[in-house]
Design an enzyme around this catalytic site. Structure first.
Site, mmCIF file in Angstrom:
data_model
loop_
_atom_site.group_PDB
_atom_site.id
_atom_site.type_symbol
_atom_site.label_atom_id
_atom_site.label_comp_id
_atom_site.label_asym_id
_atom_site.label_seq_id
_atom_site.Cartn_x
_atom_site.Cartn_y
_atom_site.Cartn_z
ATOM 1 N N ILE A 88 13.713 33.680 -14.566
ATOM 2 C CA ILE A 88 13.538 35.130 -14.022
ATOM 3 C C ILE A 88 14.078 34.941 -12.531
ATOM 4 C CG2 ILE A 88 11.069 34.840 -13.348
ATOM 5 C CD1 ILE A 88 12.765 37.877 -14.989
ATOM 6 N N LYS A 145 5.330 39.216 -13.112
ATOM 7 C CA LYS A 145 4.293 39.293 -14.302
ATOM 8 C C LYS A 145 4.342 38.006 -14.940
ATOM 9 C CE LYS A 145 7.170 39.704 -18.019
ATOM 10 N NZ LYS A 145 7.119 39.369 -19.307
ATOM 11 N N ASP A 193 4.473 37.709 -23.674
ATOM 12 C CA ASP A 193 5.076 37.747 -22.683
ATOM 13 C C ASP A 193 6.195 38.884 -22.407
ATOM 14 O OD1 ASP A 193 6.113 36.295 -19.983
ATOM 15 O OD2 ASP A 193 7.900 36.681 -21.347
#
Lengths: 311, 311
Positions: A16, A93, A171
């Site tokens: 990410i 997150k 997720d």
């Protein structure tokens, strides 16, 4: 733009970080990537790299803002050390591995007068703010989330998602819940859930969650990682004044079938614009509701064992 | 005592209502049992009985305070109707089936200026307040909860505890967590957990939970319903200035092995004294942390399948 770009460090140089944070920071008017921290990565050309957070905190007192992109397991200790060292914190997150951790981090930051930001990137998708605005004064009569994608394509080789605490299909599912909690004009809660665990995994590969709004509207949530081909990331909300559909993860908004808004993906530009705003004004933006709903779905979950999964 | 005893209705006339609430109300200086509600029970001699909450709310506008002793599943709708009818609400633990429900009920009560009280009865055990006081200024270096009892003796035939949302061994275990959160001078969170599910059941019969305080102290939690004989309900806290042990569910306090305080069980007298105080002063006492930790333990739980259980 006025003044210098603020130096920021990325902690956790995984998928990410490389896919989203690094490119957005290189284009940012507010920030510049000044360091990276990761014990298992080599770093990025031209950016100072550290194997350990403490080394970076000691060596670079000029870097006041840190972006945490590590998996949620183990996040707490790193974020706590950063706050104790007086740094401002952005959390990819999920902001923590547990609801209590998120609450504790928010309290630590508040006690020290530091910024902390649980990003929930899907809330920055193109049409989410408009969806929220449209729903603000309407009465919800029902809703449905369909969030299906191919785990092999979107999470290749990511072992941590299958370990206890890695959330599994929640997720991506937590992105849907972050959108739902952002746009719904009333609170909701999980009433029941069914979790599908592959025999070999500690987290679910699919889930059906029945939520309800406080006003009594039924909200169905269908999450599935066994979906081949084009992903489906849709939220539909029925109201007393028409049906809203947010599709493509929030990129497109339609009301009663007519497209109202559609735009390119600029979620992480929005995330960093919000971080810049928080740094300018101070304060904490740590909404724990998406993770709370996931924890509730596990708490209430009836477990179904399904075919083994291997990557 | 001054004035009349305040009329209160019990909603849900099951084991906990009959074992604890009814006798305590009959001896109370503050309250008198004025009605009961339960679709499946016949009621109590001399007390008006209703099959449905709405009937009671309509028929007895004089009863302003309601005690909810129904199982947590289904609790939300009943409590919401009571609040919408302007009634003050006491909730037997657990205050809801999910963390989000508890938060939503607290908000509903606050918006209406009504009292709502999540009781957590174990916090009213004899020595808990003294334990809290002793720990207040000390540094925690570790803690351990051992909570073991025979489910067949303590929960005979209670089917709902084995259904998803019924909490399983966390039904007693949440009492331990309510004591822990009451006495610890700093926040804690679940870091990992192992949940033992009998093949035939949707909830765990045993659990090992690893918690940590924000300051880094390890807190072990061992819950087991397969324990024959005398139950063990102990909380031990190690500090920089000695070891505290709360045993018998909070009835006895010892410091470094020397008993400091010991007393009879008067938990529910304390619960209703607190309810009377809240009714006099107004306000909400809705600590959701015990349930939040349970939800986190499920969220992070590694599941182990054990021998089938039948009552």
């Amino acid at each position: 733009m006025t003044g210098e770009r603020r130096p920021v460090a990325i902690v956790g140089l995984g998928k990410i970080a490389l896919d989203q944070h690094v490119p957005v920071l290189s284009d940012s008017a507010d920030f510049r990537l000044a360091a990276t921290v990761d014990p298992n990565a080599a770093g990025i050309a031209g950016v100072e790299h550290f194997a350990a957070l403490d080394e970076m905190l000691d060596a670079r007192p000029d870097i006041r803002a840190l972006s945490f992109c590590t998996p949620p397991q183990g996040r707490f200790d790193l974020a706590r050390r950063a706050l104790e060292a007086g740094r401002q914190v952005l959390l990819e997150k999920s902001p923590g591995a547990s609801v209590a951790e998120v609450r504790a981090l928010a309290d630590l930051a508040r006690d020290r007068g530091l910024v902390i930001f649980a990003t929930w990137h899907s809330r920055f998708a193109h049409a989410v703010a408009e969806a929220r605005h449209w729903l603000k004064d309407r009465k919800i009569t029902g809703a449905e989330i369909i969030w299906k994608e191919d785990v092999r394509y979107w999470h290749p080789g990511q072992k941590w998602i299958w370990r206890a605490g890695g959330l599994g299909v929640f997720d991506p599912g937590i992105n849907a819940l972050s959108v739902l909690t952002e746009i719904l004009p009333e609170p909701a809660f999980v009433a029941a859930s069914e979790l599908h665990f592959p025999e070999s995994c500690e987290t679910p590969i699919a889930a059906r969650v029945q939520m309800r709004s406080v006003g009594g509207a039924a909200i169905g949530v269908e999450l599935d990682w066994r979906h081949a081909g084009t992903p489906v990331w849709d939220v539909r909300v029925e109201t007393d004044a028409g049906t809203l559909v947010l599709s493509d993860g929030g990129a497109r908004l339609a009301i009663d079938g007519a497209v109202r808004s559609e735009g390119p993906d600029a979620e992480y530009a929005g995330v960093y614009a919000r971080f810049a705003e928080l740094l300018a004004t101070g304060g904490q933006d740590m909404d724990d509701r998406p993770l709370m709903h996931v924890a509730d779905a596990f708490l209430l979950g009836r477990r179904v064992v399904t075919a083994p999964f291997s990557d």
